[in-house]
Scaffold this motif. Structure first.
Motif, PDB file in Angstrom:
ATOM      1  N   VAL A 286       0.851  -1.188   0.000  1.00 36.17           N
ATOM      2  CA  VAL A 286       0.000   0.000   0.000  1.00 36.17           C
ATOM      3  C   VAL A 286       0.890   1.242   0.000  1.00 36.17           C
ATOM      4  O   VAL A 286       1.770   1.385   0.842  1.00 36.17           O
ATOM      5  CB  VAL A 286      -0.921   0.020   1.240  1.00 36.17           C
ATOM      6  CG1 VAL A 286      -1.692   1.342   1.305  1.00 36.17           C
ATOM      7  CG2 VAL A 286      -1.890  -1.159   1.191  1.00 36.17           C
ATOM      8  N   MET A 287       0.689   2.119  -0.979  1.00 39.85           N
ATOM      9  CA  MET A 287       1.466   3.345  -1.037  1.00 39.85           C
ATOM     10  C   MET A 287       0.932   4.338  -0.002  1.00 39.85           C
ATOM     11  O   MET A 287      -0.250   4.660   0.003  1.00 39.85           O
ATOM     12  CB  MET A 287       1.412   3.984  -2.428  1.00 39.85           C
ATOM     13  CG  MET A 287       2.326   5.190  -2.552  1.00 39.85           C
ATOM     14  SD  MET A 287       2.375   5.905  -4.204  1.00 39.85           S
ATOM     15  CE  MET A 287       0.895   6.911  -4.157  1.00 39.85           C
ATOM     16  N   LYS A 288       1.805   4.813   0.854  1.00 40.68           N
ATOM     17  CA  LYS A 288       1.426   5.768   1.899  1.00 40.68           C
ATOM     18  C   LYS A 288       1.732   7.183   1.400  1.00 40.68           C
ATOM     19  O   LYS A 288       2.868   7.663   1.485  1.00 40.68           O
ATOM     20  CB  LYS A 288       2.191   5.454   3.181  1.00 40.68           C
ATOM     21  CG  LYS A 288       1.890   4.057   3.714  1.00 40.68           C
ATOM     22  CD  LYS A 288       2.747   3.725   4.930  1.00 40.68           C
ATOM     23  CE  LYS A 288       2.470   2.308   5.417  1.00 40.68           C
ATOM     24  NZ  LYS A 288       3.327   1.934   6.569  1.00 40.68           N
ATOM     25  N   TRP A 289       0.717   7.857   0.900  1.00 37.51           N
ATOM     26  CA  TRP A 289       0.886   9.156   0.265  1.00 37.51           C
ATOM     27  C   TRP A 289       1.574  10.176   1.168  1.00 37.51           C
ATOM     28  O   TRP A 289       2.440  10.939   0.718  1.00 37.51           O
ATOM     29  CB  TRP A 289      -0.484   9.708  -0.168  1.00 37.51           C
ATOM     30  CG  TRP A 289      -1.043   9.032  -1.382  1.00 37.51           C
ATOM     31  CD1 TRP A 289      -1.669   7.831  -1.436  1.00 37.51           C
ATOM     32  CD2 TRP A 289      -1.028   9.531  -2.725  1.00 37.51           C
ATOM     33  NE1 TRP A 289      -2.053   7.538  -2.728  1.00 37.51           N
ATOM     34  CE2 TRP A 289      -1.676   8.571  -3.532  1.00 37.51           C
ATOM     35  CE3 TRP A 289      -0.553  10.703  -3.311  1.00 37.51           C
ATOM     36  CZ2 TRP A 289      -1.837   8.743  -4.909  1.00 37.51           C
ATOM     37  CZ3 TRP A 289      -0.716  10.881  -4.678  1.00 37.51           C
ATOM     38  CH2 TRP A 289      -1.351   9.903  -5.461  1.00 37.51           C
ATOM     39  N   LEU A 290       1.193  10.200   2.424  1.00 37.08           N
ATOM     40  CA  LEU A 290       1.707  11.235   3.324  1.00 37.08           C
ATOM     41  C   LEU A 290       3.162  11.017   3.726  1.00 37.08           C
ATOM     42  O   LEU A 290       3.764  11.900   4.341  1.00 37.08           O
ATOM     43  CB  LEU A 290       0.831  11.324   4.574  1.00 37.08           C
ATOM     44  CG  LEU A 290      -0.621  11.743   4.340  1.00 37.08           C
ATOM     45  CD1 LEU A 290      -1.361  11.816   5.659  1.00 37.08           C
ATOM     46  CD2 LEU A 290      -0.693  13.090   3.627  1.00 37.08           C
ATOM     47  N   LYS A 291       3.734   9.860   3.386  1.00 36.92           N
ATOM     48  CA  LYS A 291       5.122   9.596   3.727  1.00 36.92           C
ATOM     49  C   LYS A 291       6.056   9.694   2.528  1.00 36.92           C
ATOM     50  O   LYS A 291       7.275   9.579   2.678  1.00 36.92           O
ATOM     51  CB  LYS A 291       5.255   8.212   4.381  1.00 36.92           C
ATOM     52  CG  LYS A 291       4.602   8.126   5.752  1.00 36.92           C
ATOM     53  CD  LYS A 291       4.911   6.809   6.436  1.00 36.92           C
ATOM     54  CE  LYS A 291       4.310   6.770   7.851  1.00 36.92           C
ATOM     55  NZ  LYS A 291       4.630   5.499   8.549  1.00 36.92           N
ATOM     56  N   VAL A 292       5.496   9.918   1.346  1.00 38.47           N
ATOM     57  CA  VAL A 292       6.315   9.984   0.133  1.00 38.47           C
ATOM     58  C   VAL A 292       7.134  11.273   0.134  1.00 38.47           C
ATOM     59  O   VAL A 292       6.628  12.355   0.419  1.00 38.47           O
ATOM     60  CB  VAL A 292       5.432   9.916  -1.130  1.00 38.47           C
ATOM     61  CG1 VAL A 292       6.261  10.179  -2.376  1.00 38.47           C
ATOM     62  CG2 VAL A 292       4.753   8.553  -1.226  1.00 38.47           C
TER      63      VAL A 292
END
Length: 393
Positions: A286-292
């Motif tokens: 799952v891509m974690k948008w807020l950590k990119v």
């Protein structure tokens, strides 16, 4: 906060408690400043919340979170080093561009030295600034709430206009803070994918400064505008546009791009149509948008978002924006206009603005602008149809 006047009051209280006649404030401040060389420093930049909280923790708690704190500082230095290197590359290579970008705090109109104005609702003016690190050129995309509120579609429209203006480029890199509603969301990502597909740009990089340490050149642009605005009366948004144009007294002068409601494109709707997969990466995670920390968009893969959680990571992860059942579709989706008519203002706000015209606080020359603003039937009509935050849960 503390000041010479405030500490003088403490001195007077001390004298009263000890039955001593206090000196006059002028003499006290003269001794305080001249003989002892004391003063009160106001930080020019906001302090990092995380660093401040860590600094104020007891030693035992500091030890427990020391590793995470050190990583925070490492990420700060990584971002600054990347930005420095990308700036150097943009200066020596004309096929590469590097920008910083940020939304200025809301500019209120009218902005006058009138006491009763404090109690009146005012018109908001927005300024999204992009700063070219190679040429030192600041471009201010400005509009008022009579043309639209702020949101991801508005920022995407500004960035699209910027990218269109660049012409052929091998690589374009943009730095910003980590504000998800403005910069790190699916709406802007789909706009960048559209850009690499349709414009003569090979690669677009979107990199993020470390939270709490996002000082950028745009901050200086905004400071100049706000300092200039404090010296003049601003009666309409056009006044703020002029303030932005004239805030810098040496070349390159600030550029201003004035936006109307007809300019804004509905990138939120477009994103919902083309992006059917927001979270499941190619490797199943799952891509974690807020950590990119780094998004990359490539012309040869206009349906794939490449990303890193650390700028120093060796390899990119990837996410295809279309779910497997929707892939290989031949449908061509166009971006439509965000507004079909002029956005409407809250009735009470428009009433206050017209009253300022009526009582003479706003000169007659500017009355026609406010009379052309449309009132909403209710508060809800004035709200933007798009969310400020467009990221997966």
């Amino acid at each position: 906060g503390l000041s010479e006047a405030r500490i003088y009051q403490d001195y007077v209280e001390y004298c009263k408690e000890h039955n001593v006649q206090p000196e006059k404030i002028g003499f006290y401040i003269s001794v305080f400043v001249s003989e002892f060389n004391y003063g009160f420093h106001t930080p020019k930049k906001d302090q990092c919340d995380y660093c401040t909280q860590h600094k104020n923790k007891p030693d035992e708690e500091k030890e427990k979170c020391l590793e995470e704190y050190n990583l925070h500082l490492i990420r700060k230095e990584e971002a600054r080093e990347h930005k420095k290197n990308d700036k150097t590359e943009a200066i020596i290579n004309p096929t590469v561009s590097c920008f910083t970008m940020d939304l200025e705090k809301i500019l209120l109109t009218p902005c006058l030295q009138v006491g009763q104005l404090y109690y009146k609702k005012k018109l908001k003016t927005y300024n999204f600034t992009v700063y070219d690190l190679a040429t030192k050129q600041a471009i201010n995309y400005m509009w008022h709430e009579g043309a639209g509120t702020k949101g991801a579609s508005k920022i995407s429209t500004c960035l699209w206009k910027l990218l269109v203006s660049l012409g052929p480029k091998k690589e374009v890199t943009l730095y910003s803070d980590t504000e998800s509603g403005q910069n790190r969301n699916s709406v802007i990502s789909t706009m960048f994918l559209r850009a690499v597909k349709q414009l003569p740009i090979e690669t677009i990089n979107q990199k993020f400064m470390e939270s709490g340490h996002s000082e950028m050149e745009c901050d200086s642009v905004h400071s100049l505008i706000e300092a200039r605005g404090r010296k003049v009366d601003v009666f309409t948004p056009e006044g703020w546009y002029m303030v932005a144009r004239t805030a810098k007294i040496n070349k390159p002068y600030h550029k201003v791009v004035e936006l109307d409601y007809t300019d804004f494109l509905h990138y939120k709707k477009y994103s919902g149509q083309v992006m059917t997969n927001k979270t499941k990466s190619e490797n199943g995670e799952v891509m974690k948008w807020l950590k990119v920390k780094w998004f990359q968009y490539r012309k040869n893969e206009p349906l794939t978002i490449y990303y890193k959680y650390r700028l120093s990571d060796n390899n990119f992860k990837s996410l295809n924006i279309q779910s497997r059942r929707r892939r290989n579709t031949s449908a061509i989706i166009e971006v439509t206009r965000l507004y079909s008519s002029q956005p409407k203002l809250e009735k009470t706000k428009l009433r206050d603005l017209l009253n300022l015209c009526k009582d003479g606080s706003i000169p007659t020359t500017y009355h026609e602008f406010y009379k052309k603003l449309a009132p909403a039937d209710n508060v809800q009509e004035n709200c933007s149809s798009e969310s400020e935050l467009e990221i997966p849960d």
